[in-house]
Design a protein around this motif. Sequence first.
Motif, PDB file in Angstrom:
ATOM      1  N   ARG A  22       1.079  -0.830   0.126  1.00 41.35           N
ATOM      2  CA  ARG A  22       0.015   0.186  -0.101  1.00 41.35           C
ATOM      3  C   ARG A  22       1.029   1.360   0.368  1.00 41.35           C
ATOM      4  NH1 ARG A  22      -4.072  -0.365   4.596  1.00 41.35           N
ATOM      5  NH2 ARG A  22      -4.494   1.628   3.677  1.00 41.35           N
ATOM      6  N   ARG A  23       0.406   2.320  -0.820  1.00 39.75           N
ATOM      7  CA  ARG A  23       0.946   3.246  -0.523  1.00 39.75           C
ATOM      8  C   ARG A  23       1.319   3.717   1.442  1.00 39.75           C
ATOM      9  NH1 ARG A  23      -3.486   8.537  -3.242  1.00 39.75           N
ATOM     10  NH2 ARG A  23      -3.897   6.714  -2.863  1.00 39.75           N
ATOM     11  N   GLN A  24       0.692   3.673   1.769  1.00 41.00           N
ATOM     12  CA  GLN A  24       0.659   4.134   3.329  1.00 41.00           C
ATOM     13  C   GLN A  24       1.760   3.182   3.588  1.00 41.00           C
ATOM     14  OE1 GLN A  24      -2.152   3.217   5.895  1.00 41.00           O
ATOM     15  NE2 GLN A  24      -0.982   4.340   7.528  1.00 41.00           N
ATOM     16  N   GLU A  25       2.751   2.325   3.562  1.00 35.83           N
ATOM     17  CA  GLU A  25       3.244   0.945   3.946  1.00 35.83           C
ATOM     18  C   GLU A  25       4.510   1.793   2.774  1.00 35.83           C
ATOM     19  OE1 GLU A  25       4.813  -3.442   2.860  1.00 35.83           O
ATOM     20  OE2 GLU A  25       3.304  -2.970   2.689  1.00 35.83           O
ATOM     21  N   TYR A  26       4.673   2.264   2.119  1.00 36.24           N
ATOM     22  CA  TYR A  26       5.883   2.214   1.397  1.00 36.24           C
ATOM     23  C   TYR A  26       6.245   4.067   2.269  1.00 36.24           C
ATOM     24  CZ  TYR A  26       9.133   4.987  -1.832  1.00 36.24           C
ATOM     25  OH  TYR A  26      10.638   4.793  -2.099  1.00 36.24           O
ATOM     26  N   TRP A  27       5.851   4.815   2.109  1.00 41.83           N
ATOM     27  CA  TRP A  27       5.762   6.187   2.582  1.00 41.83           C
ATOM     28  C   TRP A  27       5.996   6.257   3.943  1.00 41.83           C
ATOM     29  CZ3 TRP A  27       7.330   8.973  -0.287  1.00 41.83           C
ATOM     30  CH2 TRP A  27       7.035   9.189  -2.247  1.00 41.83           C
ATOM     31  N   MET A  28       5.940   5.654   4.703  1.00 39.79           N
ATOM     32  CA  MET A  28       5.604   5.443   6.647  1.00 39.79           C
ATOM     33  C   MET A  28       7.027   4.895   6.926  1.00 39.79           C
ATOM     34  SD  MET A  28       3.243   6.529   8.172  1.00 39.79           S
ATOM     35  CE  MET A  28       3.585   6.711   9.723  1.00 39.79           C
ATOM     36  N   PHE A  29       7.694   3.999   5.926  1.00 39.49           N
ATOM     37  CA  PHE A  29       8.189   3.497   5.789  1.00 39.49           C
ATOM     38  C   PHE A  29       9.974   4.322   5.383  1.00 39.49           C
ATOM     39  CE2 PHE A  29      12.008   0.941   3.860  1.00 39.49           C
ATOM     40  CZ  PHE A  29      12.924   0.187   4.510  1.00 39.49           C
ATOM     41  N   PHE A  30       8.908   5.402   4.819  1.00 37.74           N
ATOM     42  CA  PHE A  30      10.223   5.999   3.642  1.00 37.74           C
ATOM     43  C   PHE A  30      10.168   7.157   4.702  1.00 37.74           C
ATOM     44  CE2 PHE A  30      11.071  10.187   1.719  1.00 37.74           C
ATOM     45  CZ  PHE A  30      11.570   9.766   1.346  1.00 37.74           C
ATOM     46  N   LEU A  31       9.442   7.566   5.691  1.00 43.35           N
ATOM     47  CA  LEU A  31       9.397   8.512   6.343  1.00 43.35           C
ATOM     48  C   LEU A  31      10.615   8.335   7.534  1.00 43.35           C
ATOM     49  CD1 LEU A  31       8.769  11.362   7.938  1.00 43.35           C
ATOM     50  CD2 LEU A  31       6.372  10.202   9.033  1.00 43.35           C
ATOM     51  N   PHE A  32      10.123   7.071   8.289  1.00 42.68           N
ATOM     52  CA  PHE A  32      10.833   6.445   9.101  1.00 42.68           C
ATOM     53  C   PHE A  32      12.352   6.142   8.469  1.00 42.68           C
ATOM     54  CE2 PHE A  32       7.094   5.206  11.235  1.00 42.68           C
ATOM     55  CZ  PHE A  32       6.997   6.342  12.206  1.00 42.68           C
ATOM     56  N   ASN A  33      12.147   5.677   7.914  1.00 40.14           N
ATOM     57  CA  ASN A  33      14.087   5.502   7.800  1.00 40.14           C
ATOM     58  C   ASN A  33      14.432   7.058   6.933  1.00 40.14           C
ATOM     59  OD1 ASN A  33      16.262   4.207   6.074  1.00 40.14           O
ATOM     60  ND2 ASN A  33      15.544   4.552   3.995  1.00 40.14           N
ATOM     61  N   LEU A  34      14.286   8.222   6.403  1.00 43.17           N
ATOM     62  CA  LEU A  34      14.379   9.219   6.871  1.00 43.17           C
ATOM     63  C   LEU A  34      14.934   9.817   7.832  1.00 43.17           C
ATOM     64  CD1 LEU A  34      14.871  11.902   4.402  1.00 43.17           C
ATOM     65  CD2 LEU A  34      12.981  12.578   5.122  1.00 43.17           C
ATOM     66  N   ILE A  35      14.311   9.475   8.956  1.00 45.10           N
ATOM     67  CA  ILE A  35      14.015   9.955  10.538  1.00 45.10           C
ATOM     68  C   ILE A  35      15.261   9.857  10.839  1.00 45.10           C
ATOM     69  CG2 ILE A  35      13.400   9.997  12.604  1.00 45.10           C
ATOM     70  CD1 ILE A  35      10.329  10.784  11.290  1.00 45.10           C
ATOM     71  N   ILE A  36      15.573   8.122  11.156  1.00 44.61           N
ATOM     72  CA  ILE A  36      16.938   7.241  11.472  1.00 44.61           C
ATOM     73  C   ILE A  36      17.644   7.690  10.746  1.00 44.61           C
ATOM     74  CG2 ILE A  36      17.628   5.137  11.542  1.00 44.61           C
ATOM     75  CD1 ILE A  36      14.642   4.147  11.668  1.00 44.61           C
ATOM     76  N   ALA A  37      18.049   7.742   9.597  1.00 46.69           N
ATOM     77  CA  ALA A  37      18.945   8.367   8.753  1.00 46.69           C
ATOM     78  C   ALA A  37      19.829   9.618   8.612  1.00 46.69           C
ATOM     79  CB  ALA A  37      18.645   8.231   7.560  1.00 46.69           C
ATOM     80  N   ILE A  38      18.329  10.698   9.543  1.00 41.42           N
ATOM     81  CA  ILE A  38      18.379  11.935   9.768  1.00 41.42           C
ATOM     82  C   ILE A  38      19.617  12.318  11.358  1.00 41.42           C
ATOM     83  CG2 ILE A  38      17.898  14.334  10.499  1.00 41.42           C
ATOM     84  CD1 ILE A  38      16.424  14.418   8.373  1.00 41.42           C
ATOM     85  N   VAL A  39      19.362  11.498  11.877  1.00 33.77           N
ATOM     86  CA  VAL A  39      19.683  10.883  13.061  1.00 33.77           C
ATOM     87  C   VAL A  39      20.559  10.682  13.189  1.00 33.77           C
ATOM     88  CG1 VAL A  39      18.980   9.741  15.820  1.00 33.77           C
ATOM     89  CG2 VAL A  39      17.480  10.977  14.460  1.00 33.77           C
ATOM     90  N   LEU A  40      20.846   9.544  12.568  1.00 30.59           N
ATOM     91  CA  LEU A  40      22.450   8.608  12.206  1.00 30.59           C
ATOM     92  C   LEU A  40      23.554   9.477  11.973  1.00 30.59           C
ATOM     93  CD1 LEU A  40      22.024   5.094  11.355  1.00 30.59           C
ATOM     94  CD2 LEU A  40      22.159   6.322  13.812  1.00 30.59           C
ATOM     95  N   ALA A  41      22.677  10.687  10.834  1.00 30.72           N
ATOM     96  CA  ALA A  41      23.950  11.429  10.287  1.00 30.72           C
ATOM     97  C   ALA A  41      24.664  12.850  11.298  1.00 30.72           C
ATOM     98  CB  ALA A  41      23.979  12.387   8.882  1.00 30.72           C
ATOM     99  N   ILE A  42      23.644  13.019  12.155  1.00 29.79           N
ATOM    100  CA  ILE A  42      23.998  14.442  12.634  1.00 29.79           C
ATOM    101  C   ILE A  42      24.727  13.420  14.046  1.00 29.79           C
ATOM    102  CG2 ILE A  42      22.996  15.410  15.329  1.00 29.79           C
ATOM    103  CD1 ILE A  42      20.803  15.588  13.411  1.00 29.79           C
ATOM    104  N   LEU A  43      24.035  11.792  14.635  1.00 30.85           N
ATOM    105  CA  LEU A  43      24.946  11.486  15.678  1.00 30.85           C
ATOM    106  C   LEU A  43      26.564  11.219  14.794  1.00 30.85           C
ATOM    107  CD1 LEU A  43      22.945   8.409  17.275  1.00 30.85           C
ATOM    108  CD2 LEU A  43      23.788  10.613  18.727  1.00 30.85           C
ATOM    109  N   GLY A  44      26.702  10.616  13.176  1.00 27.53           N
ATOM    110  CA  GLY A  44      28.168  10.775  13.515  1.00 27.53           C
ATOM    111  C   GLY A  44      29.018  11.535  12.519  1.00 27.53           C
ATOM    112  N   ARG A  45      28.198  13.328  12.650  1.00 30.36           N
ATOM    113  CA  ARG A  45      28.687  14.360  12.549  1.00 30.36           C
ATOM    114  C   ARG A  45      29.555  14.191  13.923  1.00 30.36           C
ATOM    115  NH1 ARG A  45      28.721  18.479   8.535  1.00 30.36           N
ATOM    116  NH2 ARG A  45      30.125  19.786   8.998  1.00 30.36           N
ATOM    117  N   ALA A  46      29.431  14.487  14.836  1.00 32.56           N
ATOM    118  CA  ALA A  46      29.365  14.461  16.495  1.00 32.56           C
ATOM    119  C   ALA A  46      30.507  13.908  16.608  1.00 32.56           C
ATOM    120  CB  ALA A  46      27.964  14.370  17.258  1.00 32.56           C
ATOM    121  N   MET A  47      30.215  12.395  16.289  1.00 33.03           N
ATOM    122  CA  MET A  47      32.179  11.672  16.906  1.00 33.03           C
ATOM    123  C   MET A  47      32.834  11.724  15.166  1.00 33.03           C
ATOM    124  SD  MET A  47      29.084   8.259  18.059  1.00 33.03           S
ATOM    125  CE  MET A  47      29.875   7.425  16.599  1.00 33.03           C
ATOM    126  N   GLY A  48      32.594  12.464  14.483  1.00 29.45           N
ATOM    127  CA  GLY A  48      33.576  12.086  13.398  1.00 29.45           C
ATOM    128  C   GLY A  48      33.582  11.381  12.682  1.00 29.45           C
TER     129      GLY A  48
END
Length: 117
Positions: free
Chosen positions: A19-45
């Motif tokens: 379903r559309r909801q399945e795809y876009w909710m996965f996309f949203l959570f994936n994007l949020i997790i990727a942004i958080v990990l990028a910020i953490l990675g940037r802080a850790m260098g």
Amino acid sequence: MHWYVDVLKKYAVFSGRARRQEYWMFFLFNLIIAIVLAILGRAMGTSILSGLYSLAVLLPGLGVAVRRLHDTDRSGWWILIGLIPLVGAIILIVFLASEGKREPNQYGPNPKLAPAV
């Protein structure tokens, strides 16, 4: 969050429909997790966290995108249209955002009408 976990449970499943909801909710959570990990990675260098995460969700992301295209009665090979610069990405987004076919198609029954498991 269950949409994200459900996609991960179907780790490399490229058959069926999503379903559309399945795809876009996965996309949203994936994007949020990727942004958080990028910020953490940037802080850790380092960028190892986001690199490992991207590698881990590559197959589930491709799988849910192919199943989403199946829901719109298109072959999963249409995902390759995204390789065309600019225009291909726009066309792919339109395909992924369009409503799925109401009737059963060659890829399976309508996931909206499927009983909850």
